[in-house]
Design a protein around this motif. Sequence first.
Motif, PDB file in Angstrom:
ATOM      1  N   LYS A   1      10.881 -27.769 -30.185  1.00 25.95           N
ATOM      2  CA  LYS A   1       9.667 -27.862 -30.651  1.00 25.95           C
ATOM      3  C   LYS A   1       9.350 -29.062 -31.615  1.00 25.95           C
ATOM      4  CE  LYS A   1       6.125 -24.766 -32.434  1.00 25.95           C
ATOM      5  NZ  LYS A   1       5.772 -23.322 -32.571  1.00 25.95           N
TER       6      LYS A   1
ATOM      7  N   THR B   1      19.402 -27.682 -29.768  1.00 25.69           N
ATOM      8  CA  THR B   1      18.317 -28.404 -29.922  1.00 25.69           C
ATOM      9  C   THR B   1      17.201 -27.412 -30.779  1.00 25.69           C
ATOM     10  OG1 THR B   1      17.541 -27.681 -27.748  1.00 25.69           O
ATOM     11  CG2 THR B   1      18.443 -29.878 -28.012  1.00 25.69           C
TER      12      THR B   1
ATOM     13  N   LEU C   1      15.970 -21.292 -35.271  1.00 26.10           N
ATOM     14  CA  LEU C   1      15.771 -19.960 -35.562  1.00 26.10           C
ATOM     15  C   LEU C   1      17.208 -19.157 -35.353  1.00 26.10           C
ATOM     16  CD1 LEU C   1      12.605 -19.392 -33.134  1.00 26.10           C
ATOM     17  CD2 LEU C   1      12.695 -19.775 -35.559  1.00 26.10           C
TER      18      LEU C   1
ATOM     19  N   LYS D   1      11.780 -24.536 -21.512  1.00 19.32           N
ATOM     20  CA  LYS D   1      12.182 -25.626 -20.593  1.00 19.32           C
ATOM     21  C   LYS D   1      11.037 -26.684 -20.512  1.00 19.32           C
ATOM     22  CE  LYS D   1      11.950 -22.644 -17.386  1.00 19.32           C
ATOM     23  NZ  LYS D   1      11.786 -21.404 -18.426  1.00 19.32           N
ATOM     24  N   SER D   2       9.881 -26.331 -20.620  1.00 21.75           N
ATOM     25  CA  SER D   2       8.765 -27.499 -20.585  1.00 21.75           C
ATOM     26  C   SER D   2       8.644 -28.329 -21.790  1.00 21.75           C
ATOM     27  CB  SER D   2       7.450 -26.729 -20.396  1.00 21.75           C
ATOM     28  OG  SER D   2       7.248 -26.048 -19.349  1.00 21.75           O
TER      29      SER D   2
ATOM     30  N   ILE E   1      15.371 -19.386 -18.283  1.00 27.54           N
ATOM     31  CA  ILE E   1      14.678 -17.860 -17.993  1.00 27.54           C
ATOM     32  C   ILE E   1      13.537 -18.372 -18.578  1.00 27.54           C
ATOM     33  CG2 ILE E   1      16.446 -16.596 -18.264  1.00 27.54           C
ATOM     34  CD1 ILE E   1      15.596 -15.585 -21.105  1.00 27.54           C
TER      35      ILE E   1
END
Length: 290
Positions: free
Chosen positions: A88, A85, A62, A133-134, A128
Amino acid sequence: MEIQWYPGHMAKTRRMIAEQLKHVDAVCEILDARIPGASRNPDVDALTAGKPRLVVLNRADLADPEATKAWGAHFKKQGWAVLETDAKSGAGTAKFSAALRTLLADKLRAYAEKGQAGRVVRVMVLGIPNVGKSTFINKVAGRKTAKAEDRPGVTRTKQWVPVDRGLELLDTPGILWPKLDDPQAALGLAFTGAVKDEILDTETLGCHLMAYLAERYPEALKTGYKLQALPEREGEENDVAFGWRLLEAAGRRRGFLISGGEVDTERMAKILLDEFRSGKLGRFTLEAPQ
Ligand code: G4P
């Protein structure tokens, strides 16, 4: 503009970092490539002092690719490893293990000399809320499980997520809060969705984003909303008033009318934010390295 956040949660993260730091070889700090400055928590440096660091510029899909390169060079100058990276889709995540091994080359060599060549490298992931992160952890570890959550009454048995035979991640990422005292940084966090919409009123935020885009990326606005020319800022007009007229122009073009022929600027603001955040309007980086 007032943005509230939850500093109370920081205490929990600080404790977690302090407890776990001695068990890890490196820290992986995940940033949003569109706002690498605003999405950093400045306390990370003090909290993780001395640990080798890998900075992940996530959501690179993005962000403006040139700006991402500039940010990468900026972080490398500080002695940190850098990875771009898109967690997604997974783009870039396959390089994670190699990037860490390069970062830790001296340490791994020292282990090998002590006869501990197979010693597992352990990494703590920080970032944040909502930075990815997940998604990142699941992708590098090839996991399909849903987001790791703290659920009361559920004892977590597995502390470490294997990435490959010699690399493990702490399975609960450290959630750090962004600093909101700089209004420019706060707006960047709000535009990108790092700060929830409930905290700021959508229409006002849309006005700010319109004014920002008109100044920095007028072509993207014209193309995205089929506007031949953008309204000009009138004299001393502030961002909210100017942005509101832009919302009106774009909303009219989209046919978002309410009774009496007025434009539904709130609806337009929501659409603008959605299209900006999803990349539909283009790839943007909102800040340059200092
Ligand atoms: P967190 O653990 O740091 O809180 O963030 P999480 O992984 O839950 O990611 C937050 C949202 O950001 C997710 O979208 C995720 O898919 C998206 N995301 C993460 N990394 C990237 C990236 O590199 N590029 C893009 N474009 N998106 C990313 P969501 O709307 O919550 O869910 P969904 O759209 O995946 O269903």
